[in-house]
Design a protein around this motif. Structure first.
Motif, PDB file in Angstrom:
ATOM      1  N   GLY A  56      -2.540  79.694  45.710  1.00  0.00           N
ATOM      2  CA  GLY A  56      -3.448  78.606  46.074  1.00  0.00           C
ATOM      3  C   GLY A  56      -4.812  79.128  46.502  1.00  0.00           C
ATOM      4  N   LEU A  57      -4.816  80.228  47.243  1.00  0.00           N
ATOM      5  CA  LEU A  57      -6.090  80.814  47.668  1.00  0.00           C
ATOM      6  C   LEU A  57      -6.864  81.374  46.479  1.00  0.00           C
ATOM      7  N   GLY A  58      -6.151  81.711  45.405  1.00  0.00           N
ATOM      8  CA  GLY A  58      -6.821  82.164  44.196  1.00  0.00           C
ATOM      9  C   GLY A  58      -7.692  81.088  43.585  1.00  0.00           C
ATOM     10  N   GLY A  81     -17.516  81.312  34.154  1.00  0.00           N
ATOM     11  CA  GLY A  81     -16.865  82.038  35.244  1.00  0.00           C
ATOM     12  C   GLY A  81     -15.851  81.240  36.036  1.00  0.00           C
ATOM     13  N   PRO A  82     -16.230  80.068  36.523  1.00  0.00           N
ATOM     14  CA  PRO A  82     -15.270  79.285  37.301  1.00  0.00           C
ATOM     15  C   PRO A  82     -14.018  78.913  36.505  1.00  0.00           C
ATOM     16  N   VAL A  83     -14.197  78.650  35.222  1.00  0.00           N
ATOM     17  CA  VAL A  83     -13.042  78.292  34.389  1.00  0.00           C
ATOM     18  C   VAL A  83     -12.103  79.493  34.253  1.00  0.00           C
ATOM     19  N   LEU A  84     -12.682  80.680  33.957  1.00  0.00           N
ATOM     20  CA  LEU A  84     -11.854  81.887  33.858  1.00  0.00           C
ATOM     21  C   LEU A  84     -11.174  82.192  35.194  1.00  0.00           C
ATOM     22  N   GLY A  85     -11.943  82.091  36.273  1.00  0.00           N
ATOM     23  CA  GLY A  85     -11.383  82.362  37.595  1.00  0.00           C
ATOM     24  C   GLY A  85     -10.240  81.430  37.942  1.00  0.00           C
ATOM     25  N   LEU A  86     -10.420  80.147  37.670  1.00  0.00           N
ATOM     26  CA  LEU A  86      -9.375  79.169  37.979  1.00  0.00           C
ATOM     27  C   LEU A  86      -8.155  79.350  37.089  1.00  0.00           C
ATOM     28  N   ALA A  87      -8.358  79.863  35.894  1.00  0.00           N
ATOM     29  CA  ALA A  87      -7.234  80.059  34.980  1.00  0.00           C
ATOM     30  C   ALA A  87      -6.419  81.304  35.332  1.00  0.00           C
ATOM     31  N   LEU A  88      -7.070  82.339  35.838  1.00  0.00           N
ATOM     32  CA  LEU A  88      -6.385  83.618  36.032  1.00  0.00           C
ATOM     33  C   LEU A  88      -6.076  83.982  37.483  1.00  0.00           C
ATOM     34  N   ALA A  89      -6.974  83.663  38.395  1.00  0.00           N
ATOM     35  CA  ALA A  89      -6.847  84.130  39.777  1.00  0.00           C
ATOM     36  C   ALA A  89      -5.567  83.694  40.482  1.00  0.00           C
ATOM     37  N   PRO A  90      -5.149  82.439  40.371  1.00  0.00           N
ATOM     38  CA  PRO A  90      -3.937  82.046  41.108  1.00  0.00           C
ATOM     39  C   PRO A  90      -2.705  82.855  40.710  1.00  0.00           C
ATOM     40  N   SER A  91      -2.518  83.066  39.442  1.00  0.00           N
ATOM     41  CA  SER A  91      -1.354  83.818  38.980  1.00  0.00           C
ATOM     42  C   SER A  91      -1.414  85.264  39.463  1.00  0.00           C
ATOM     43  N   LEU A  92      -2.582  85.902  39.325  1.00  0.00           N
ATOM     44  CA  LEU A  92      -2.717  87.292  39.740  1.00  0.00           C
ATOM     45  C   LEU A  92      -2.497  87.463  41.245  1.00  0.00           C
ATOM     46  N   SER A  93      -3.056  86.570  42.047  1.00  0.00           N
ATOM     47  CA  SER A  93      -2.887  86.713  43.488  1.00  0.00           C
ATOM     48  C   SER A  93      -1.462  86.420  43.920  1.00  0.00           C
ATOM     49  N   GLY A  94      -0.828  85.465  43.265  1.00  0.00           N
ATOM     50  CA  GLY A  94       0.560  85.156  43.604  1.00  0.00           C
ATOM     51  C   GLY A  94       1.507  86.299  43.276  1.00  0.00           C
ATOM     52  N   VAL A  95       1.377  86.886  42.094  1.00  0.00           N
ATOM     53  CA  VAL A  95       2.293  87.970  41.721  1.00  0.00           C
ATOM     54  C   VAL A  95       2.022  89.221  42.544  1.00  0.00           C
ATOM     55  N   LYS A 133       7.560  92.845  37.284  1.00  0.00           N
ATOM     56  CA  LYS A 133       8.701  91.922  37.377  1.00  0.00           C
ATOM     57  C   LYS A 133       8.233  90.527  37.809  1.00  0.00           C
ATOM     58  N   ALA A 134       7.348  90.462  38.790  1.00  0.00           N
ATOM     59  CA  ALA A 134       6.834  89.172  39.271  1.00  0.00           C
ATOM     60  C   ALA A 134       6.013  88.473  38.183  1.00  0.00           C
ATOM     61  N   LYS A 135       5.235  89.238  37.426  1.00  0.00           N
ATOM     62  CA  LYS A 135       4.458  88.655  36.322  1.00  0.00           C
ATOM     63  C   LYS A 135       5.392  88.053  35.291  1.00  0.00           C
ATOM     64  N   GLU A 136       6.446  88.793  34.963  1.00  0.00           N
ATOM     65  CA  GLU A 136       7.420  88.309  33.976  1.00  0.00           C
ATOM     66  C   GLU A 136       8.111  87.038  34.462  1.00  0.00           C
ATOM     67  N   GLU A 137       8.510  87.015  35.733  1.00  0.00           N
ATOM     68  CA  GLU A 137       9.162  85.835  36.306  1.00  0.00           C
ATOM     69  C   GLU A 137       8.216  84.626  36.275  1.00  0.00           C
ATOM     70  N   THR A 138       6.941  84.869  36.561  1.00  0.00           N
ATOM     71  CA  THR A 138       5.954  83.792  36.546  1.00  0.00           C
ATOM     72  C   THR A 138       5.764  83.251  35.136  1.00  0.00           C
ATOM     73  N   GLU A 139       5.671  84.147  34.168  1.00  0.00           N
ATOM     74  CA  GLU A 139       5.509  83.722  32.766  1.00  0.00           C
ATOM     75  C   GLU A 139       6.723  82.926  32.293  1.00  0.00           C
TER      76      GLU A 139
END
Length: 167
Positions: A31-33, A100-114, A151-157
Protein backbone atom coordinates in the motif's frame (compact mmCIF):
# COMPACT_ATOMS: atom_id res chain seq x y z
CA UNK A 1 1.92 -7.09 32.77
CA UNK A 2 4.71 -8.37 35.02
CA UNK A 3 7.24 -11.01 33.95
CA UNK A 4 5.38 -13.64 35.96
CA UNK A 5 2.13 -12.84 34.10
CA UNK A 6 3.58 -13.01 30.57
CA UNK A 7 1.79 -15.41 28.29
CA UNK A 8 4.08 -18.11 26.96
CA UNK A 9 3.29 -19.09 23.39
CA UNK A 10 4.08 -22.43 21.85
CA UNK A 11 6.44 -22.52 18.85
CA UNK A 12 3.42 -23.21 16.61
CA UNK A 13 1.58 -20.16 18.01
CA UNK A 14 4.66 -17.97 17.54
CA UNK A 15 5.01 -19.23 13.97
CA UNK A 16 1.35 -18.55 13.18
CA UNK A 17 1.52 -15.03 14.67
CA UNK A 18 4.74 -14.31 12.81
CA UNK A 19 3.27 -15.45 9.50
CA UNK A 20 0.21 -13.21 9.98
CA UNK A 21 2.41 -10.29 11.00
CA UNK A 22 4.64 -10.75 7.94
CA UNK A 23 1.69 -11.08 5.56
CA UNK A 24 -0.16 -8.06 6.97
CA UNK A 25 2.98 -5.93 6.96
CA UNK A 26 3.73 -6.95 3.37
CA UNK A 27 0.23 -5.77 2.42
CA UNK A 28 0.86 -2.49 4.25
CA UNK A 29 4.17 -2.11 2.46
CA UNK A 30 2.48 -2.73 -0.88
CA UNK A 31 0.00 0.00 0.00
CA UNK A 32 2.83 2.40 0.79
CA UNK A 33 4.22 1.63 -2.66
CA UNK A 34 1.23 3.57 -3.97
CA UNK A 35 2.49 6.80 -2.38
CA UNK A 36 2.96 9.04 -5.42
CA UNK A 37 5.89 11.04 -4.04
CA UNK A 38 9.35 9.73 -5.00
CA UNK A 39 11.61 8.74 -2.10
CA UNK A 40 8.84 9.36 0.48
CA UNK A 41 7.50 5.91 -0.40
CA UNK A 42 10.91 4.31 0.18
CA UNK A 43 11.31 6.04 3.56
CA UNK A 44 7.84 4.92 4.66
CA UNK A 45 8.41 1.35 3.50
CA UNK A 46 11.79 1.26 5.24
CA UNK A 47 10.17 2.41 8.47
CA UNK A 48 7.52 -0.27 8.19
CA UNK A 49 10.19 -2.91 7.58
CA UNK A 50 12.10 -1.81 10.68
CA UNK A 51 8.84 -2.00 12.65
CA UNK A 52 8.26 -5.54 11.33
CA UNK A 53 11.68 -6.75 12.49
CA UNK A 54 11.15 -5.11 15.88
CA UNK A 55 7.78 -6.87 16.27
CA UNK A 56 9.25 -10.22 15.20
CA UNK A 57 12.06 -9.77 17.73
CA UNK A 58 9.51 -9.05 20.48
CA UNK A 59 7.45 -12.08 19.46
CA UNK A 60 10.51 -14.31 19.72
CA UNK A 61 11.70 -12.69 22.96
CA UNK A 62 14.85 -11.35 21.30
CA UNK A 63 16.33 -8.40 23.22
CA UNK A 64 16.44 -5.07 21.39
CA UNK A 65 19.83 -3.71 20.40
CA UNK A 66 19.45 0.06 19.99
CA UNK A 67 19.37 1.18 16.38
CA UNK A 68 20.75 -2.14 15.17
CA UNK A 69 17.45 -3.13 13.51
CA UNK A 70 17.56 -0.16 11.15
CA UNK A 71 21.18 -0.93 10.28
CA UNK A 72 20.45 -4.63 9.67
CA UNK A 73 17.40 -3.96 7.50
CA UNK A 74 19.38 -1.46 5.42
CA UNK A 75 22.32 -3.83 5.11
CA UNK A 76 20.17 -6.77 4.08
CA UNK A 77 17.73 -5.06 1.73
CA UNK A 78 20.11 -2.38 0.46
CA UNK A 79 23.38 -4.27 0.49
CA UNK A 80 23.63 -4.69 -3.23
CA UNK A 81 20.30 -6.47 -3.60
CA UNK A 82 19.06 -5.95 -7.16
CA UNK A 83 15.51 -5.75 -5.85
CA UNK A 84 16.21 -2.53 -3.94
CA UNK A 85 17.83 -0.96 -6.97
CA UNK A 86 14.67 -1.83 -8.86
CA UNK A 87 12.47 -0.45 -6.07
CA UNK A 88 14.54 2.72 -5.89
CA UNK A 89 14.37 3.11 -9.64
CA UNK A 90 10.61 2.58 -9.59
CA UNK A 91 10.31 5.22 -6.88
CA UNK A 92 12.26 7.68 -9.01
CA UNK A 93 10.10 6.83 -12.05
CA UNK A 94 7.27 8.57 -10.21
CA UNK A 95 9.03 11.89 -10.84
CA UNK A 96 8.83 11.55 -14.64
CA UNK A 97 5.86 13.55 -15.90
CA UNK A 98 2.89 11.56 -17.27
CA UNK A 99 4.53 8.13 -17.68
CA UNK A 100 6.31 8.00 -14.33
CA UNK A 101 3.31 7.86 -12.02
CA UNK A 102 1.72 5.13 -14.12
CA UNK A 103 4.89 3.00 -14.06
CA UNK A 104 5.34 3.65 -10.35
CA UNK A 105 1.77 2.70 -9.52
CA UNK A 106 2.02 -0.43 -11.63
CA UNK A 107 5.29 -1.73 -10.18
CA UNK A 108 6.01 -0.24 -6.75
CA UNK A 109 3.31 -1.97 -4.68
CA UNK A 110 4.33 -5.45 -5.78
CA UNK A 111 8.05 -4.80 -5.31
CA UNK A 112 7.64 -3.30 -1.85
CA UNK A 113 5.29 -6.05 -0.73
CA UNK A 114 7.54 -8.92 -1.81
CA UNK A 115 10.61 -7.22 -0.37
CA UNK A 116 8.90 -6.85 3.01
CA UNK A 117 7.63 -10.42 2.93
CA UNK A 118 11.12 -11.76 2.17
CA UNK A 119 12.67 -9.61 4.89
CA UNK A 120 10.15 -10.81 7.47
CA UNK A 121 10.69 -14.45 6.54
CA UNK A 122 14.47 -14.10 6.87
CA UNK A 123 14.31 -12.51 10.33
CA UNK A 124 11.59 -14.91 11.51
CA UNK A 125 13.74 -17.89 10.48
CA UNK A 126 16.79 -16.35 12.15
CA UNK A 127 14.97 -15.70 15.42
CA UNK A 128 13.23 -19.09 15.26
CA UNK A 129 16.62 -20.83 15.33
CA UNK A 130 17.76 -18.86 18.38
CA UNK A 131 19.44 -16.02 16.53
CA UNK A 132 19.56 -12.50 17.92
CA UNK A 133 20.01 -9.03 16.51
CA UNK A 134 23.63 -9.09 17.62
CA UNK A 135 24.56 -12.25 15.70
CA UNK A 136 22.62 -11.49 12.52
CA UNK A 137 25.05 -11.33 9.59
CA UNK A 138 23.41 -9.55 6.65
CA UNK A 139 26.13 -10.62 4.22
CA UNK A 140 25.62 -14.30 5.07
CA UNK A 141 21.82 -13.97 5.01
CA UNK A 142 21.67 -12.14 1.66
CA UNK A 143 21.42 -15.36 -0.39
CA UNK A 144 18.54 -16.52 1.82
CA UNK A 145 16.88 -13.11 1.40
CA UNK A 146 17.23 -13.29 -2.38
CA UNK A 147 15.74 -16.82 -2.38
CA UNK A 148 12.81 -15.66 -0.23
CA UNK A 149 12.39 -12.64 -2.49
CA UNK A 150 12.12 -14.89 -5.55
CA UNK A 151 9.67 -17.13 -3.69
CA UNK A 152 7.52 -14.15 -2.63
CA UNK A 153 7.51 -12.79 -6.21
CA UNK A 154 6.38 -16.17 -7.51
CA UNK A 155 3.62 -16.42 -4.88
CA UNK A 156 2.44 -12.92 -5.77
CA UNK A 157 2.37 -13.70 -9.50
CA UNK A 158 0.44 -16.92 -8.85
CA UNK A 159 -2.06 -15.07 -6.66
CA UNK A 160 -2.52 -12.41 -9.36
CA UNK A 161 -3.14 -15.09 -12.00
CA UNK A 162 -5.64 -16.89 -9.77
CA UNK A 163 -7.45 -13.66 -8.86
CA UNK A 164 -9.33 -13.21 -12.19
CA UNK A 165 -10.44 -16.85 -12.08
CA UNK A 166 -11.91 -16.32 -8.60
CA UNK A 167 -13.91 -13.27 -9.71
Amino acid sequence: MSDSEKVVLSPAEIDAKAQRLIKNTAWGSAGLGLVPVPIVDLVAIGGLQVWLVRELAKLHGVPMAGNRIKTLVSALVGGGAPSLITSGTVSLFKAIPLVGPVLGLALAPSLSGVSTMALGRVFHAHFKTGGTLLDFDADKMRAFYEAELAKAKEETEEAQKAEPAAA
